[in-house]
Design a protein around this motif. Structure first.
Motif, PDB file in Angstrom:
ATOM      1  N   CYS A 150       4.803 -56.725 -10.715  1.00  0.00           N
ATOM      2  CA  CYS A 150       4.794 -56.429 -12.029  1.00  0.00           C
ATOM      3  C   CYS A 150       6.238 -55.562 -12.226  1.00  0.00           C
ATOM      4  CB  CYS A 150       3.869 -55.523 -12.224  1.00  0.00           C
ATOM      5  SG  CYS A 150       3.993 -54.975 -14.154  1.00  0.00           S
ATOM      6  N   ALA A 151       7.188 -55.886 -13.386  1.00  0.00           N
ATOM      7  CA  ALA A 151       8.287 -55.312 -13.245  1.00  0.00           C
ATOM      8  C   ALA A 151       8.008 -53.900 -13.762  1.00  0.00           C
ATOM      9  CB  ALA A 151       9.066 -55.990 -14.279  1.00  0.00           C
ATOM     10  N   CYS A 152       6.894 -53.556 -14.249  1.00  0.00           N
ATOM     11  CA  CYS A 152       6.358 -52.288 -15.021  1.00  0.00           C
ATOM     12  C   CYS A 152       6.258 -51.258 -13.813  1.00  0.00           C
ATOM     13  CB  CYS A 152       5.079 -52.274 -15.731  1.00  0.00           C
ATOM     14  SG  CYS A 152       3.868 -52.876 -14.657  1.00  0.00           S
ATOM     15  N   ALA A 153       6.393 -51.633 -12.517  1.00  0.00           N
ATOM     16  CA  ALA A 153       6.110 -50.653 -11.306  1.00  0.00           C
ATOM     17  C   ALA A 153       7.339 -50.263 -11.207  1.00  0.00           C
ATOM     18  CB  ALA A 153       5.309 -51.305 -10.205  1.00  0.00           C
ATOM     19  N   LYS A 154       7.401 -48.782 -10.445  1.00  0.00           N
ATOM     20  CA  LYS A 154       8.422 -48.234 -10.021  1.00  0.00           C
ATOM     21  C   LYS A 154       8.993 -49.327  -8.514  1.00  0.00           C
ATOM     22  CE  LYS A 154       8.002 -43.635 -11.462  1.00  0.00           C
ATOM     23  NZ  LYS A 154       7.836 -42.298 -11.240  1.00  0.00           N
ATOM     24  N   LEU A 155      10.157 -49.267  -8.196  1.00  0.00           N
ATOM     25  CA  LEU A 155      10.634 -50.010  -7.044  1.00  0.00           C
ATOM     26  C   LEU A 155      11.050 -49.249  -6.041  1.00  0.00           C
ATOM     27  CD1 LEU A 155      11.293 -52.868  -6.086  1.00  0.00           C
ATOM     28  CD2 LEU A 155      13.527 -52.816  -7.186  1.00  0.00           C
ATOM     29  N   LYS A 156      10.557 -49.578  -4.797  1.00  0.00           N
ATOM     30  CA  LYS A 156      11.147 -48.869  -3.827  1.00  0.00           C
ATOM     31  C   LYS A 156      11.495 -49.937  -2.742  1.00  0.00           C
ATOM     32  CE  LYS A 156       9.891 -45.688   0.058  1.00  0.00           C
ATOM     33  NZ  LYS A 156       9.201 -44.510   0.319  1.00  0.00           N
ATOM     34  N   VAL A 157      13.077 -49.726  -2.200  1.00  0.00           N
ATOM     35  CA  VAL A 157      13.555 -50.730  -1.166  1.00  0.00           C
ATOM     36  C   VAL A 157      13.503 -50.100   0.301  1.00  0.00           C
ATOM     37  CG1 VAL A 157      15.398 -51.940  -0.868  1.00  0.00           C
ATOM     38  CG2 VAL A 157      14.970 -51.351  -3.118  1.00  0.00           C
ATOM     39  N   LEU A 158      12.823 -50.869   0.943  1.00  0.00           N
ATOM     40  CA  LEU A 158      12.851 -50.529   2.377  1.00  0.00           C
ATOM     41  C   LEU A 158      13.852 -51.300   3.353  1.00  0.00           C
ATOM     42  CD1 LEU A 158       8.897 -50.402   2.827  1.00  0.00           C
ATOM     43  CD2 LEU A 158      10.442 -48.596   2.236  1.00  0.00           C
ATOM     44  N   GLY A 159      13.775 -51.104   4.416  1.00  0.00           N
ATOM     45  CA  GLY A 159      15.053 -51.366   5.348  1.00  0.00           C
ATOM     46  C   GLY A 159      14.903 -52.446   6.351  1.00  0.00           C
ATOM     47  N   ASP A 160      13.530 -53.152   6.146  1.00  0.00           N
ATOM     48  CA  ASP A 160      13.394 -54.111   7.208  1.00  0.00           C
ATOM     49  C   ASP A 160      13.937 -55.405   6.939  1.00  0.00           C
ATOM     50  OD1 ASP A 160      11.802 -55.196   9.286  1.00  0.00           O
ATOM     51  OD2 ASP A 160      10.167 -55.984   8.030  1.00  0.00           O
ATOM     52  N   GLY A 161      14.697 -56.086   7.960  1.00  0.00           N
ATOM     53  CA  GLY A 161      15.336 -57.153   7.663  1.00  0.00           C
ATOM     54  C   GLY A 161      16.912 -56.930   7.693  1.00  0.00           C
ATOM     55  N   GLU A 162      17.666 -58.040   7.476  1.00  0.00           N
ATOM     56  CA  GLU A 162      19.200 -57.977   7.540  1.00  0.00           C
ATOM     57  C   GLU A 162      19.501 -58.577   5.921  1.00  0.00           C
ATOM     58  OE1 GLU A 162      21.009 -56.433   9.525  1.00  0.00           O
ATOM     59  OE2 GLU A 162      19.124 -56.022  10.579  1.00  0.00           O
ATOM     60  N   VAL A 163      20.633 -57.943   5.566  1.00  0.00           N
ATOM     61  CA  VAL A 163      21.093 -58.508   4.066  1.00  0.00           C
ATOM     62  C   VAL A 163      22.663 -58.618   4.548  1.00  0.00           C
ATOM     63  CG1 VAL A 163      21.809 -56.049   3.568  1.00  0.00           C
ATOM     64  CG2 VAL A 163      21.548 -57.660   1.780  1.00  0.00           C
ATOM     65  N   SER A 164      22.959 -60.167   3.971  1.00  0.00           N
ATOM     66  CA  SER A 164      24.229 -60.617   4.343  1.00  0.00           C
ATOM     67  C   SER A 164      25.157 -60.588   3.027  1.00  0.00           C
ATOM     68  CB  SER A 164      24.212 -61.817   4.977  1.00  0.00           C
ATOM     69  OG  SER A 164      23.451 -62.649   3.733  1.00  0.00           O
ATOM     70  N   VAL A 184       7.046 -52.434  -3.395  1.00  0.00           N
ATOM     71  CA  VAL A 184       7.836 -52.285  -2.307  1.00  0.00           C
ATOM     72  C   VAL A 184       8.369 -53.766  -1.839  1.00  0.00           C
ATOM     73  CG1 VAL A 184       7.854 -51.952   0.048  1.00  0.00           C
ATOM     74  CG2 VAL A 184       6.393 -50.657  -1.230  1.00  0.00           C
ATOM     75  N   VAL A 185       9.818 -53.668  -1.692  1.00  0.00           N
ATOM     76  CA  VAL A 185      10.579 -54.890  -1.259  1.00  0.00           C
ATOM     77  C   VAL A 185      11.538 -54.560  -0.068  1.00  0.00           C
ATOM     78  CG1 VAL A 185      12.789 -55.759  -2.155  1.00  0.00           C
ATOM     79  CG2 VAL A 185      10.692 -56.305  -3.415  1.00  0.00           C
ATOM     80  N   ASN A 186      11.582 -55.287   0.902  1.00  0.00           N
ATOM     81  CA  ASN A 186      12.706 -55.054   1.948  1.00  0.00           C
ATOM     82  C   ASN A 186      13.921 -55.795   1.823  1.00  0.00           C
ATOM     83  OD1 ASN A 186      10.994 -53.770   4.121  1.00  0.00           O
ATOM     84  ND2 ASN A 186       9.791 -55.274   3.920  1.00  0.00           N
ATOM     85  N   VAL A 187      14.765 -55.157   2.254  1.00  0.00           N
ATOM     86  CA  VAL A 187      16.253 -55.704   2.126  1.00  0.00           C
ATOM     87  C   VAL A 187      16.266 -57.105   2.553  1.00  0.00           C
ATOM     88  CG1 VAL A 187      17.612 -53.676   1.842  1.00  0.00           C
ATOM     89  CG2 VAL A 187      17.154 -54.703   4.077  1.00  0.00           C
ATOM     90  N   GLY A 188      15.579 -57.568   3.678  1.00  0.00           N
ATOM     91  CA  GLY A 188      15.618 -58.939   4.079  1.00  0.00           C
ATOM     92  C   GLY A 188      15.020 -59.975   3.293  1.00  0.00           C
ATOM     93  N   GLU A 189      14.129 -59.591   2.139  1.00  0.00           N
ATOM     94  CA  GLU A 189      13.675 -60.507   1.104  1.00  0.00           C
ATOM     95  C   GLU A 189      14.621 -60.688  -0.040  1.00  0.00           C
ATOM     96  OE1 GLU A 189       9.730 -59.077  -0.181  1.00  0.00           O
ATOM     97  OE2 GLU A 189       9.491 -58.135   1.713  1.00  0.00           O
ATOM     98  N   LEU A 190      15.777 -60.137   0.068  1.00  0.00           N
ATOM     99  CA  LEU A 190      16.696 -60.286  -1.181  1.00  0.00           C
ATOM    100  C   LEU A 190      17.589 -61.244  -0.940  1.00  0.00           C
ATOM    101  CD1 LEU A 190      18.017 -56.591  -1.670  1.00  0.00           C
ATOM    102  CD2 LEU A 190      16.247 -57.692  -2.928  1.00  0.00           C
TER     103      LEU A 190
END
Length: 148
Positions: free
Chosen positions: A106-120, A77-83
Motif C-alpha cells: 500500500c502506498a498509504c503506509a510509511k516507507l522504510k528502506v533497509l540495506g540488504d542487497g546491492e544497488v548499482s 519495508v523495502v531493501n535496496v537490493g529490490e530497487l
C-alpha cells in the motif's frame, strides 16, 4: 492419479447429526442441551470469563505493564537490493512508485528502506526512514536518500 480422482477413505465421511429428531436418534427431547436454564434456551450463552456473578478471575488479578500495540507505527519495508527490479527509466523512488511496481502493498503506509542487497544505479529515494547501511549504499551509487 489426478486431483479429481481422489476419494475419501471408507468411514471418513459421517452423516450429519440430526439433533432434535426423536428419542431413537439419541439426541431427542433436550437435544444434548441438558436440563433447564440459560444454556438450554435459544440464544442463551454465557460470555467467556463470566463466572455467574462472582468476581471474575481476570478482574481479580493485577494488571501490570504497558502495551503500545494499538498505537504503533507500521512501516512498509523495502531493501535496496529490490530497487534493481524497477524499470531502467525510474530514477525517483517513493511509496507510490513501489506500490505500483508491487514491491510494497500500500502506498498509504510509511516507507522504510533497509540495506540488504546491492544497488548499482543512482536513485533519488524519498522515504520516512532509512537504515544507516541503506543510506550509505544509495549515496555510494550516486543517489540520494531524502527523509519525508
Amino acid at each position: 492419479m489426478k486431483l479429481h480422482e481422489l476419494k475419501n477413505v471408507k468411514g471418513a465421511v459421517h452423516r450429519r447429526k440430526r439433533i432434535g429428531c426423536g428419542e431413537g436418534g439419541g439426541h431427542g427431547k433436550t437435544s444434548g442441551r441438558g436440563g433447564k436454564g440459560q444454556t438450554a434456551r435459544s440464544g442463551g450463552s454465557i460470555r467467556p470469563g463470566f463466572e455467574g456473578g462472582q468476581m471474575p478471575l481476570y478482574r481479580k488479578l493485577p494488571h501490570r505493564g504497558f502495551n503500545n500495540y494499538n498505537f504503533r507505527t507500521e512501516y512498509a519495508v523495502v531493501n535496496v537490493g529490490e530497487l534493481a527490479s524497477l524499470d531502467e527509466s525510474v530514477t525517483e523512488v517513493n511509496a507510490e512508485i513501489l506500490a505500483k511496481a508491487g514491491l510494497i502493498r500500500c502506498a498509504c503506509a510509511k516507507l522504510k528502506v533497509l540495506g540488504d542487497g546491492e544497488v548499482s544505479r543512482a536513485f533519488k529515494v524519498t522515504a520516512a526512514k532509512f537504515s544507516e547501511s541503506a543510506k550509505a549504499k544509495l549515496e555510494k551509487a550516486g543517489g540520494t536518500a531524502t527523509v519525508a
